[in-house]
Motif scaffolding. Sequence first.
Motif, PDB file in Angstrom:
ATOM      1  N   VAL A  54       0.975  -1.265   0.467  1.00  0.00           N
ATOM      2  CA  VAL A  54       0.092   0.189   0.293  1.00  0.00           C
ATOM      3  C   VAL A  54       0.845   1.487   0.398  1.00  0.00           C
ATOM      4  CG1 VAL A  54      -2.143   1.160   1.144  1.00  0.00           C
ATOM      5  CG2 VAL A  54      -1.860  -1.111   1.258  1.00  0.00           C
ATOM      6  N   THR A  55       1.777   0.924   1.198  1.00  0.00           N
ATOM      7  CA  THR A  55       2.988   2.882   0.849  1.00  0.00           C
ATOM      8  C   THR A  55       3.150   2.790  -0.585  1.00  0.00           C
ATOM      9  OG1 THR A  55       3.342   2.279   3.079  1.00  0.00           O
ATOM     10  CG2 THR A  55       4.761   2.953   2.129  1.00  0.00           C
ATOM     11  N   ALA A  56       3.886   1.359  -1.171  1.00  0.00           N
ATOM     12  CA  ALA A  56       4.857   1.907  -2.746  1.00  0.00           C
ATOM     13  C   ALA A  56       3.387   2.155  -3.484  1.00  0.00           C
ATOM     14  CB  ALA A  56       5.154   0.305  -2.751  1.00  0.00           C
ATOM     15  N   ALA A  57       2.322   2.437  -3.529  1.00  0.00           N
ATOM     16  CA  ALA A  57       0.890   3.066  -4.109  1.00  0.00           C
ATOM     17  C   ALA A  57       1.141   3.817  -4.159  1.00  0.00           C
ATOM     18  CB  ALA A  57      -0.392   1.915  -4.101  1.00  0.00           C
ATOM     19  N   TYR A  58       1.696   4.141  -3.214  1.00  0.00           N
ATOM     20  CA  TYR A  58       2.075   5.860  -2.469  1.00  0.00           C
ATOM     21  C   TYR A  58       2.536   6.888  -3.070  1.00  0.00           C
ATOM     22  CZ  TYR A  58      -1.989   5.225   0.654  1.00  0.00           C
ATOM     23  OH  TYR A  58      -3.672   5.121   0.977  1.00  0.00           O
ATOM     24  N   SER A  59       4.349   5.759  -2.431  1.00  0.00           N
ATOM     25  CA  SER A  59       5.185   6.908  -3.165  1.00  0.00           C
ATOM     26  C   SER A  59       5.987   6.889  -3.966  1.00  0.00           C
ATOM     27  CB  SER A  59       6.285   6.094  -1.991  1.00  0.00           C
ATOM     28  OG  SER A  59       5.875   4.697  -1.650  1.00  0.00           O
ATOM     29  N   HIS A  60       5.763   5.635  -4.562  1.00  0.00           N
ATOM     30  CA  HIS A  60       6.925   5.120  -5.999  1.00  0.00           C
ATOM     31  C   HIS A  60       5.885   4.785  -6.854  1.00  0.00           C
ATOM     32  CE1 HIS A  60       9.947   4.460  -2.603  1.00  0.00           C
ATOM     33  NE2 HIS A  60      10.372   4.551  -3.184  1.00  0.00           N
ATOM     34  N   LEU A  61       5.204   4.152  -7.754  1.00  0.00           N
ATOM     35  CA  LEU A  61       4.296   3.830  -8.034  1.00  0.00           C
ATOM     36  C   LEU A  61       3.655   4.227  -9.258  1.00  0.00           C
ATOM     37  CD1 LEU A  61       3.385   1.011 -10.055  1.00  0.00           C
ATOM     38  CD2 LEU A  61       1.386   0.677  -8.347  1.00  0.00           C
ATOM     39  N   PRO A  62       2.999   5.890  -8.871  1.00  0.00           N
ATOM     40  CA  PRO A  62       2.091   6.517  -9.667  1.00  0.00           C
ATOM     41  C   PRO A  62       2.626   7.690 -10.321  1.00  0.00           C
ATOM     42  CG  PRO A  62       1.587   7.434  -6.647  1.00  0.00           C
ATOM     43  CD  PRO A  62       2.916   6.060  -7.245  1.00  0.00           C
ATOM     44  N   ASP A  63       3.744   7.382 -10.257  1.00  0.00           N
ATOM     45  CA  ASP A  63       5.194   9.076 -11.647  1.00  0.00           C
ATOM     46  C   ASP A  63       5.491   7.977 -12.599  1.00  0.00           C
ATOM     47  OD1 ASP A  63       4.776  11.270 -10.062  1.00  0.00           O
ATOM     48  OD2 ASP A  63       6.607  10.869  -8.999  1.00  0.00           O
ATOM     49  N   ILE A  64       5.428   6.205 -12.251  1.00  0.00           N
ATOM     50  CA  ILE A  64       5.897   5.217 -13.021  1.00  0.00           C
ATOM     51  C   ILE A  64       4.796   4.923 -13.587  1.00  0.00           C
ATOM     52  CG2 ILE A  64       7.103   3.410 -13.724  1.00  0.00           C
ATOM     53  CD1 ILE A  64       8.284   3.074 -11.675  1.00  0.00           C
ATOM     54  N   LEU A  65       3.645   4.716 -13.669  1.00  0.00           N
ATOM     55  CA  LEU A  65       2.416   4.038 -14.016  1.00  0.00           C
ATOM     56  C   LEU A  65       1.633   5.060 -14.456  1.00  0.00           C
ATOM     57  CD1 LEU A  65       0.802   1.780 -13.803  1.00  0.00           C
ATOM     58  CD2 LEU A  65      -0.398   2.476 -12.178  1.00  0.00           C
ATOM     59  N   ASP A  66       1.761   6.991 -14.208  1.00  0.00           N
ATOM     60  CA  ASP A  66       1.250   8.057 -15.036  1.00  0.00           C
ATOM     61  C   ASP A  66       1.873   7.778 -16.379  1.00  0.00           C
ATOM     62  OD1 ASP A  66      -0.086   8.531 -12.917  1.00  0.00           O
ATOM     63  OD2 ASP A  66       0.662  10.323 -12.308  1.00  0.00           O
ATOM     64  N   HIS A  67       3.336   7.616 -16.306  1.00  0.00           N
ATOM     65  CA  HIS A  67       4.633   7.801 -17.900  1.00  0.00           C
ATOM     66  C   HIS A  67       3.557   6.799 -18.960  1.00  0.00           C
ATOM     67  CE1 HIS A  67       6.602  10.856 -15.802  1.00  0.00           C
ATOM     68  NE2 HIS A  67       6.097  11.182 -16.582  1.00  0.00           N
ATOM     69  N   PHE A  68       3.153   5.722 -17.722  1.00  0.00           N
ATOM     70  CA  PHE A  68       3.447   4.482 -18.331  1.00  0.00           C
ATOM     71  C   PHE A  68       1.601   4.530 -19.424  1.00  0.00           C
ATOM     72  CE2 PHE A  68       1.204  -0.408 -19.248  1.00  0.00           C
ATOM     73  CZ  PHE A  68       2.573  -0.672 -20.209  1.00  0.00           C
ATOM     74  N   ARG A  69       0.893   5.080 -18.589  1.00  0.00           N
ATOM     75  CA  ARG A  69      -0.947   5.016 -19.063  1.00  0.00           C
ATOM     76  C   ARG A  69      -0.306   6.344 -20.142  1.00  0.00           C
ATOM     77  NH1 ARG A  69      -2.918   3.947 -13.372  1.00  0.00           N
ATOM     78  NH2 ARG A  69      -4.647   2.221 -14.216  1.00  0.00           N
ATOM     79  N   ILE A  70       0.466   6.697 -20.716  1.00  0.00           N
ATOM     80  CA  ILE A  70       0.821   8.589 -20.825  1.00  0.00           C
ATOM     81  C   ILE A  70       0.941   7.895 -22.724  1.00  0.00           C
ATOM     82  CG2 ILE A  70       1.329  10.367 -21.836  1.00  0.00           C
ATOM     83  CD1 ILE A  70       1.573  10.823 -19.711  1.00  0.00           C
TER      84      ILE A  70
END
Length: 304
Positions: A99-115
Amino acid sequence: MNIRDLKLYLHLCETCHFGITANAMHVSPSTLSRQIQRLEEHFGHPLFIRDNRQVQITQVGEKVKQFAQQVINQHQQLRQELDQSNQQLMGELTLFCSVTAAYSHLPDILDHFRINYPLVEIKLSTGDAADAVEKIKSNEADLAIAGKPKQLPSGIEFLKFGEIEMVLLIPKLNSSFNDKLHQKKPDWHNIPFILPEHGPSRHRIDLWFKQQKIINPKIYATVAGHEAIVSMVALGCGVALLPKVVIENSPERIRERTTQWPTNLMEPFDIGICVQKRRLSEKIIAAFWAISNLNLSHIPKGKR
């Protein structure tokens, strides 16, 4: 060793100055020094000659420089190929993290991937970070954010994001063990600890017990998942040695009920993304891996 490490190395080859490279690449001098030492350990040779006045690249360092440039060039070529086919990339990608990584590390990577790959469906599951590598080995997830274990299983590739600092968390309010904790020398043998079941954090906690000569620690509970441990500390059940990033991403009401206790510094552990090496040839996984690698330079300093 990853693309970020090689870029740091190439920059240092050009400047021959740790301070200049650290500032330009947005890392601390100590982090840069550790990365170079790890490269030297990986290749088994010194890459630089250092003294108080200058830094000079060695003959082996020159060969590694050529290798690093070739890898980065190939990486850029792969990125271009992926960019050319990004609209055609379709399918499903399963991710696992805490859950912590979903807040701290994943958002930036996932945002770029989805774009870049809007037609890929992301299936995210969360759980105990200590189970992340096992999720990859058992094919329950394609990729996972994980703390690097002491021994990385064969067949697993690990891309480092940064380092996780461990801190000792105690209840801020009075507890049943308050008097033992606030003595001139805390009575650690009789203070209840809340421990993770396993994983890199547990390994460092066991080392800390040895450093403090705590042979039989008093265990209040052994829990799966760091987030639950923070809540138990806030409720006064015990104390815990935890990754600092977990505390920083806990709800404010929980943080208000806890405080960090000064203790002997423990060696941080690496956090990153892991995957089965044989699956890096799969297009969707390769695309996510490439995005993750490129995104390293965009991760804020506090998360690296």
